[in-house]
Structures are given as structure tokens and as C-alpha cells.
Motif scaffolding. Sequence first.
Motif, short mmCIF file in Angstrom:
data_model
loop_
_atom_site.label_atom_id
_atom_site.label_comp_id
_atom_site.label_asym_id
_atom_site.label_seq_id
_atom_site.Cartn_x
_atom_site.Cartn_y
_atom_site.Cartn_z
N ALA A 1 0.83 -1.06 -0.02
CA ALA A 1 0.04 0.03 -0.22
C ALA A 1 0.93 1.24 0.08
N ASN A 2 1.97 1.12 0.72
CA ASN A 2 2.91 2.43 0.87
C ASN A 2 4.51 1.95 1.23
N GLU A 3 5.10 3.09 1.14
CA GLU A 3 6.61 2.70 1.16
C GLU A 3 6.94 1.91 2.41
N ASN A 4 6.33 2.58 3.51
CA ASN A 4 6.57 1.91 4.91
C ASN A 4 6.36 0.42 4.94
N GLU A 5 5.10 0.21 4.42
CA GLU A 5 4.64 -1.34 4.34
C GLU A 5 5.65 -2.23 3.43
N ARG A 6 5.97 -1.59 2.36
CA ARG A 6 6.88 -2.50 1.52
C ARG A 6 8.19 -2.59 2.18
#
Length: 199
Positions: free
Chosen positions: A159-164
Motif C-alpha cells: 500500500a505504501n513505502e513503509n509497508e513495503r
Amino acid sequence: DLINARASRTTHPKTLGLLENFLSLFRPENPIKILHPYLFKTKTDVVSILVDHGERDLISSSVSCSKTFQNTTQNSHCGQCSQCVDRRFAMYSTAVEDYDEQGIYGFDFLKDELEDGKTKTTLIDYVRLALKFSQLNQTSFQFELLDELVNLDDYIEGANENERLEKIYVLCHRHGEQIETALERMRSKHDRPFTQRPN
């Protein structure tokens, strides 16, 4: 030192993403999607799937070696490349090494004398990286591996950079812990105080 299969370029998310882009040029109305179901699984995780399904007997017939072209008819694995090293550690981490050590390795780094410099480097670097992964928190992991993570980010779903980034960190941290488990098992099984040590 990352050459040939050591860099695992064939399954790197960026490689697969670029290949998807290239193949999709030939059919833009229906873009190609390459699925990688084991992207967030370590070798130990993959071996655990076999174990969980009661398929331990398939282990000895699987091939992980990156130097199969050099192997003799007696050995399906060289025992020295990074893929063989990763496989051996995964087997010990899941406690199924007896299904794997049936003469398939041309070289056994747990029993044979370690004379080859490249093999020593492969083993030391492998364990050193696992140790690093197990000790870094998520912030220091992202800071130390920034270049590698930037190279990955566009090719990881999330969903977003932090999740990845968290997905990648959790994968690497788990790998480090699994290698520690494997080392402890290797030591308990093979470390005999009165046995002469190979050089």
C-alpha cells in the motif's frame, strides 16, 4: 564478490519487473504479469512447506545448486556455491538435514577440510550477513541498506513505502534468526570437543 548465481538476479524483483515491462511491450492491451509466490519466503520457509505437507522425501530429489554443469553423476550439488550453502542451512534450520545429506554434495563444509578460498568467503559472508540481519532494528536496517532498498521499492507490492520496507525487513530479520537456529543445530550435532579440527 557477487557473481553468477550468488546475486540471485534471476528472481530479484527488479529483474522480474523489468522482464514484465519488456514482455508487455509486445501485448500492451494485456500486460504480462510474472508471479513470484515465494518472494517473501526464505529458503527455510520453503523447506518448511514441504515438511508441513509431509513431503520430506522430495528434498533429496530437488536441486538448488548453481553449478550443476560442474557436478559429477554421483553428486547433484557442488556444496560450495551460495545456493548450496543456503540449502544446507535451511535443512538444519528445519531439522530435516538427514533427508538432504544422502551423498548429494560434492563437498561437505561440515566435514571436509575447507581449503578453497572462495568457499570460505561464501560461508563467512553468508553467516555474517545473517548475523547482521538478526541484529539490526528496522531503522538501522533501512539506513544501512538504503541503496539496495531503493533498487527494490518500485518492484514490491504494498500500500505504501513503509509497508513495503517493513515486509523486506521482516523477511531479512527472519532469515537471520533461522540461520542462527541452523548454526546452533550444526554445532550441537557436529561439534565434538575431542575431534581433530579440519583446517
